[in-house]
Design an enzyme around this catalytic site. Structure first.
Site, PDB file in Angstrom:
ATOM      1  N   ASP A 354       0.891  -1.558   0.214  1.00  0.00           N
ATOM      2  CA  ASP A 354       0.404  -0.066   0.262  1.00  0.00           C
ATOM      3  C   ASP A 354       0.995   1.369  -0.116  1.00  0.00           C
ATOM      4  O   ASP A 354       0.471   1.932  -0.547  1.00  0.00           O
ATOM      5  CB  ASP A 354      -1.033   0.433   1.414  1.00  0.00           C
ATOM      6  CG  ASP A 354      -1.600  -1.349   1.281  1.00  0.00           C
ATOM      7  OD1 ASP A 354      -1.276  -1.921   0.953  1.00  0.00           O
ATOM      8  OD2 ASP A 354      -2.721  -0.802   2.275  1.00  0.00           O
ATOM      9  N   GLU A 482      -7.793  -9.855  -5.049  1.00  0.00           N
ATOM     10  CA  GLU A 482      -7.772 -11.178  -4.457  1.00  0.00           C
ATOM     11  C   GLU A 482      -8.317 -12.433  -3.948  1.00  0.00           C
ATOM     12  O   GLU A 482      -8.325 -12.685  -2.965  1.00  0.00           O
ATOM     13  CB  GLU A 482      -7.035 -10.732  -3.054  1.00  0.00           C
ATOM     14  CG  GLU A 482      -5.560  -9.990  -2.186  1.00  0.00           C
ATOM     15  CD  GLU A 482      -5.455  -9.495  -1.356  1.00  0.00           C
ATOM     16  OE1 GLU A 482      -4.253  -8.866  -1.066  1.00  0.00           O
ATOM     17  OE2 GLU A 482      -7.048  -9.180  -0.820  1.00  0.00           O
ATOM     18  N   GLN A 588     -10.212  -5.327  -5.987  1.00  0.00           N
ATOM     19  CA  GLN A 588     -10.690  -4.032  -6.115  1.00  0.00           C
ATOM     20  C   GLN A 588     -10.006  -3.776  -8.000  1.00  0.00           C
ATOM     21  O   GLN A 588      -9.858  -4.527  -8.459  1.00  0.00           O
ATOM     22  CB  GLN A 588      -9.157  -3.804  -5.156  1.00  0.00           C
ATOM     23  CG  GLN A 588      -7.794  -4.257  -5.103  1.00  0.00           C
ATOM     24  CD  GLN A 588      -6.694  -4.159  -4.006  1.00  0.00           C
ATOM     25  OE1 GLN A 588      -6.906  -5.315  -3.009  1.00  0.00           O
ATOM     26  NE2 GLN A 588      -6.358  -3.626  -4.700  1.00  0.00           N
TER      27      GLN A 588
END
Length: 747
Positions: A354, A482, A588
């Site tokens: 991140d 994921e 995402q």
């Protein structure tokens, strides 16, 4: 979606003690100063559901990896941030009866996080055993003196008769982590006195450092000290006030907090905390608060984003920036940005990708370049651990960890830890992003070139050549999405691997002769890298005109998220993992993550086709997801979609979109508000030639917005209104920028 606080531009405030959502209240009122932080739990004991937590930056403990089926390559331990010695603890007795907001009758309750000044305030009236007392609490973690915690409590007798108030204030090492493998204490007390405690983390079997923390408390009060107790784990002092009707009592608690990260011996640590305590002993509360507020005022002057016409959006933006600033300030290259920061135990407080993908772009824009450089140095200094990670997989070069404190992988979910290897490309991209934005090549030509070389060696060993297809491929990976595990040829992973090799070859052509010799790269090695660049397989569908997320993705039953019944969202809390894996739903951005990274390199048609295909399949159940989609939607001038995604990223925690904020805030995704605003609505880009450009537009919901941006030693102010945009050079040398593809000189 659940909103439990009022909407206000600078405050997170409620007038309700929400016992059903107490943990959510605690998360949303967390404090930090980059050196330490805490959840918004009460100073006093609370017998209802609560998750008290105070944390010290860089202090952690290795929990033994426990899995049912051991696989070669698993890390021996899982690192986690540990709950610190409780240094804010204060209990209160009213005529001998203990205050407990879970069971007591209270009224006029207010809980107020002042984001402008980083002060947490709480007040209420309690009626207990026939008396009535008003309490006021304030606390802050000083940014002017990073090792200092300051609390102020006052209480007023609202009864006709006198009331006895006892205050029992402690330093308490009897703390545990809720998120631990076993019910245990992590601290061993080395020294304890009537005003201090020095504790060391318990021994571990993995050779990782033990940490020592020291805390010394001082009080400023007119109350009478009547007792002090010292046992093995806790030191306490008791103060008493006998208040007549409408009389007020006040006590201030100041705690110096130091750790072995900065002091080598216990004697050094003791001297340091005593020195800090002596330094602030005679300084008034108002002076301490003013010094703290001045630093915050300077931060906001450089980085505040103002939105006129939408208070919801304004509060969300400032809450995002506040969360980032309370977590990381950038002075210490040994530290990084945990996904939960100081707000909870989940994710272990460790470093993830991140930081490179989402945090560095923001810190480049809101702070001086040294801050982002320190984040890169953090990775360079952990290169040794990255070698170990690759070696454990039987591969050459360096594999940066998915989760780490020291560079060595410490996460034990195979499908994520060892398959989500795109992180090696994200770190390479961060080096490029820093260099492009700042114009500073000193890092990439030295430390960065070493990192790039070793990551490229990993990629060259991890790919395989398909003789049947005459292309290089990467099998058995997990991309950013994921909800797809162990796939072949994830487009984003393959794309970043190819790009990293290409960028490394470019940098090797620019380094000095001495540096090139140190890197020891052979011509054969470089030729092989170039061959991979030329022949890397990137899945593409001609009919749809899209980059395919991975092999087999289009064989799924493609239905949009809108077809999922609302009572089954979020799917990660309602569906089995098997059902999620078989579905087409994306956690995402994956393909879109790559397009966002290199947005200038894709045509309008490519951006539109891929966004229109993938966004309707995306459930945005990663906190990192909405921001990049907001940027791409804004780039495509999808006004309503961009605003909706901005609202989701900026208010993700404030509105508990994913029903998971109770265990801590999503700190690294708090970059989303800035990214959506600056890269999205303002269309800010930095091109490879160093040109800074904007293509701003104003969402229909807003009257105007403005922000300041740091760029190459300058501070620029951008204001976007209905009738046009204004650009102002606040400080620094003149600069030519581009606005809507036309040059504009700022001076």
């Amino acid at each position: 979606m659940k909103r439990i606080f009022e909407v206000a531009p600078w405050n997170v405030v409620t007038h309700k003690l929400d016992k059903e959502n107490k943990r959510l209240q605690e998360s949303l009122t967390s404090l930090g100063n980059g050196y330490m932080g805490m959840r918004g739990n009460f100073e006093e004991d609370y017998s209802g559901d609560t998750l008290p937590g105070s944390y010290l930056a860089g202090v952690w403990y290795p929990d033994k990896t426990r899995v049912g089926w051991w696989k070669n390559g698993y890390p021996e331990y899982f690192g986690k941030v540990i709950n610190a010695v409780n240094f804010i603890k204060m209990n209160f007795l009213i005529n001998g009866s203990k205050l407990d907001l879970y069971t007591d009758k209270i009224s006029d309750f207010t809980l107020d996080l002042d984001m402008k000044n980083a002060v947490l305030k709480r007040s209420f009236i309690v009626e207990k055993d026939g008396v009535k007392v008003k309490f006021n609490f304030e606390r802050f973690l000083s940014v002017a003196q990073k090792e200092l915690s300051v609390q102020k409590v006052s209480f007023e007798n609202l009864s006709d008769d006198s009331v006895e108030i006892k205050v029992i204030s402690s330093l308490d090492a009897n703390v545990k982590n809720e998120d631990a493998n076993y019910d245990e204490h992590f601290w061993e007390v080395l020294e304890i006195t009537d005003d201090s405690i020095i504790a060391e983390t318990k021994p571990n079997d993995f050779g990782t450092p033990r940490f020592t923390s020291g805390m010394q408390v001082g009080y400023v009060t007119g109350l009478k000290e009547i007792d002090h107790t010292v046992d093995k784990l806790e030191t306490s002092k008791t103060f008493v006030a006998n208040l007549e009707s409408h009389e007020i009592g006040t006590i201030e608690k100041r705690v110096a907090v130091v750790t072995s990260r900065d002091y080598e011996t216990v004697d050094d640590l003791r001297d340091a905390m005593e020195g800090i305590s002596a330094k602030v002993k005679d300084v008034s509360y108002e002076e301490l608060l003013s010094a703290h507020e001045n630093v915050w005022d300077n931060r906001w002057n450089q980085s505040d984003i103002k939105i006129d016409g939408d208070t919801d959006a304004q509060q969300g933006m400032r809450f995002n920036l506040f969360g980032l600033f309370t977590t990381y300030s950038g002075e210490d290259s040994r530290l990084n940005i945990g996904p939960k920061g100081f707000t909870g135990e989940k994710y272990g407080g460790a470093t993830y990708w991140d930081t490179e993908a989402f945090c560095i772009p923001v810190y480049l824009g809101v702070s001086q370049s040294e801050v982002s450089r320190n984040l890169l140095m953090y990775r360079y200094n952990q290169l040794k651990g990255a070698y170990i990670n690759a070696e454990r997989q039987g591969l050459k070069g360096a594999l940066y960890p998915m989760v780490t404190f020291n560079g060595i992988e410490c996460h034990n979910e195979w499908e994520i830890t060892f398959e989500e290897i795109h992180r090696n490309g994200d770190i390479a991209f961060a080096i490029y992003n820093y260099t492009r934005y700042t114009g500073d090549k000193s890092f990439v030509l030295h430390e960065g070139s070493k990192m790039l070389t070793e990551m490229s060696r990993f990629w060259a060993d991890r790919v395989h050549y398909s003789k049947r297809n005459e292309q290089y491929m990467i099998h058995g990976v997990t991309g950013p999405d994921e909800y797809e595990n162990n796939v072949d040829n994830n487009w984003y992973t393959n794309f970043l691997a190819r790009w990293t090799l290409k960028y490394t070859l470019q940098i090797l052509g620019e380094v000095s002769k001495d540096q090139f010799e140190k890197l020891n790269v052979s011509k054969e090695e470089m030729d092989h890298w170039q061959d991979i660049v030329d022949k890397m397989y990137l899945p593409y569908d001609e009919d749809l005109g899209i980059f395919v997320q991975h092999d087999g993705f289009l064989d799924k039953d493609i239905e949009p998220v809108s077809s999922i019944p609302k009572d089954q969202l979020p799917i990660n809390q309602h569906w089995s993992w098997d059902k999620i894996l078989r579905s087409p739903y994306i956690k995402q951005g994956d393909v879109l993550q790559g397009i966002w990274d290199f947005i200038d390199d894709f045509s309008e048609r490519e951006k539109k086709r891929n966004f229109d295909f993938y966004e309707p399949l995306t459930v945005h159940e990663s906190s990192l997801s909405p921001a990049i989609h907001a940027v791409l939607a804004a780039d495509l001038h999808y006004d309503q979609k961009a605003v909706a995604l901005y609202e989701r990223t900026a208010r993700l925690d404030l509105d508990n979109y994913n029903n998971d904020t109770a265990d801590g805030l999503h700190i690294t995704s708090m970059t989303g508000g800035w990214l959506a605003m600056v890269q999205g609505f303002a269309g800010m880009r930095v091109h490879d030639d160093g040109t800074l450009s904007y293509k701003p537009f104003l969402p229909k919901k807003w009257n105007s917005y403005s922000f300041r941006q740091v760029f190459r030693g300058r501070v620029i102010e951008i204001t976007v209104k209905e009738n046009g945009s204004e650009f102002k050079l606040v400080s620094g040398d003149p600069l030519q920028i581009q606005v809507n593809d036309k040059p504009l000189m700022l001076k």
